[in-house]
Motif scaffolding. Structure first.
Motif, PDB file in Angstrom:
ATOM      1  N   PHE A 172     -23.371  -1.487  51.968  1.00  0.00           N
ATOM      2  CA  PHE A 172     -22.225  -0.708  52.440  1.00  0.00           C
ATOM      3  C   PHE A 172     -22.647   0.426  53.368  1.00  0.00           C
ATOM      4  N   LEU A 173     -23.854   0.931  53.178  1.00  0.00           N
ATOM      5  CA  LEU A 173     -24.371   1.948  54.088  1.00  0.00           C
ATOM      6  C   LEU A 173     -24.558   1.370  55.488  1.00  0.00           C
ATOM      7  N   LEU A 174     -25.140   0.184  55.576  1.00  0.00           N
ATOM      8  CA  LEU A 174     -25.361  -0.456  56.870  1.00  0.00           C
ATOM      9  C   LEU A 174     -24.046  -0.861  57.528  1.00  0.00           C
ATOM     10  N   LEU A 175     -23.089  -1.344  56.734  1.00  0.00           N
ATOM     11  CA  LEU A 175     -21.771  -1.683  57.279  1.00  0.00           C
ATOM     12  C   LEU A 175     -21.076  -0.439  57.825  1.00  0.00           C
ATOM     13  N   GLY A 176     -21.232   0.687  57.128  1.00  0.00           N
ATOM     14  CA  GLY A 176     -20.636   1.937  57.588  1.00  0.00           C
ATOM     15  C   GLY A 176     -21.240   2.427  58.889  1.00  0.00           C
ATOM     16  N   LEU A 177     -22.563   2.287  59.029  1.00  0.00           N
ATOM     17  CA  LEU A 177     -23.219   2.667  60.279  1.00  0.00           C
ATOM     18  C   LEU A 177     -22.724   1.799  61.437  1.00  0.00           C
ATOM     19  N   GLY A 178     -22.555   0.511  61.163  1.00  0.00           N
ATOM     20  CA  GLY A 178     -22.043  -0.390  62.191  1.00  0.00           C
ATOM     21  C   GLY A 178     -20.630  -0.037  62.607  1.00  0.00           C
ATOM     22  N   ALA A 179     -19.781   0.308  61.632  1.00  0.00           N
ATOM     23  CA  ALA A 179     -18.395   0.676  61.927  1.00  0.00           C
ATOM     24  C   ALA A 179     -18.334   1.954  62.758  1.00  0.00           C
ATOM     25  N   ALA A 180     -19.210   2.928  62.447  1.00  0.00           N
ATOM     26  CA  ALA A 180     -19.241   4.182  63.211  1.00  0.00           C
ATOM     27  C   ALA A 180     -19.649   3.930  64.662  1.00  0.00           C
TER      28      ALA A 180
END
Length: 308
Positions: free
Chosen positions: A15-23
């Motif tokens: 979820f951390l990596l998905l959040g970075l991608g979304a940002a």
């Protein structure tokens, strides 16, 4: 929820990596940048090796640019002639940049060069953009009915030969100027793992004099193909593209990019430039802090002392 990244050789929270991608995707849609100028440093902050972060992030830049370009294309905000000239320089620059990346990696200096370049580039661009935004804001506040003026000045480079008409941008300038700009962006894309939009967007506005609305779509067009070229060359030459990491960043970016494009449509160009400058300065400050921080463990590469 942890997932193993085979090339980076470590486990990270999904979820951390998905959040970075979304940002990163959100930034791509809002400002016409690939989002790598934020995502790549953040990947380094959370423990991804810089060489892997740079190469893998280029994949996500491609995805972000596709999503954002579709929105801008439908709105008619893409100057294809300008985009093709920028792209020609970008393809040459990205190929040269990958060669330089390989050399720096071989001599063991790539991590340091990446960090220093980020600090210098982001600080300079962020300060210039913030100063311009504040100056424009206060001028308009003092005299709301006054003339807006031009966003660019005519320098010696505007007298270069090989002039072309860019009808969508309403410009008549030398093709050498966007060609050289594209080359520089290509080199930065290869070394820093970014689309180069944090340099390209301000340069297109202030140096070329393009309208802000057209700049976002046109920069996405150039960034898309340059980032794709960087991804291919990095995978083939250095083997530093982590497919698992890239896929997670792409999934997050696909969600964030359309949202960013919708936000950009509701904000004036001055507000967009001010927001982008603040983001750039924040990332530069964090990177500088990391560079100046004392390492947790000190070691020496000198000769080992032989005890009797």
């Amino acid at each position: 929820m942890e997932i193993y990244l085979p090339i980076a050789e470590l486990s990270m929270n999904v979820f951390l990596l998905l959040g970075l991608g979304a940002a990163a995707g959100l930034l791509s849609g809002m400002f016409g940048v690939g989002g790598g100028f934020l995502a790549t440093p953040l990947l380094i902050f959370v423990g991804i090796p810089p060489a892997v972060a740079v190469a893998s992030q280029a994949n996500q830049v491609v995805s972000n640019s596709i999503s954002s370009l579709q929105v801008q294309w439908r709105r008619g905000n893409v100057d294809f002639r300008m985009g093709l000239v920028l792209l020609a320089g970008g393809m040459l620059g990205s190929s040269a940049g990958v060669w330089l990346f390989t050399y720096l990696k071989r001599i063991g200096q790539i991590d340091f060069v990446i960090a220093v370049l980020y600090v210098v580039m982001l600080s300079a661009i962020g300060l210039l953009m913030l100063a311009e935004s504040l100056s424009t804001y206060f001028k308009r506040k003092r005299n709301p009915e006054g003339p807006r003026g031009k966003l660019h000045s005519h320098y010696l480079v505007h007298r270069l030969p090989l002039k072309l008409r860019f009808y969508k941008s309403k410009l008549y300038i030398s093709a050498l100027l966007p060609l050289g700009l594209g080359f520089i962006i290509g080199v930065l894309s290869a070394i820093l793992g970014v689309g180069g939009g944090f340099v390209l967007v301000p340069a297109m506005i202030y140096l070329l004099g393009m309208p802000t609305a057209v700049v976002i779509g046109t920069s996405n067009f150039q960034i898309l193909f340059v980032a794709a070229n960087v991804t291919f060359l990095q995978a083939a030459t250095n083997g530093t593209v982590d497919v698992v990491l890239a896929l997670l960043l792409i999934l997050g970016g696909v969600v964030g990019a359309p949202i960013g494009a919708r936000i950009a449509a509701k904000l004036p160009g001055l507000a967009l430039r001010a927001l982008m400058s603040l983001l750039i300065l924040a990332v530069a400050a964090e990177l500088l802090t990391e560079l100046l921080r004392t390492p947790s463990s000190l070691y020496s590469l000198g000769a080992r002392e032989v005890l009797p």
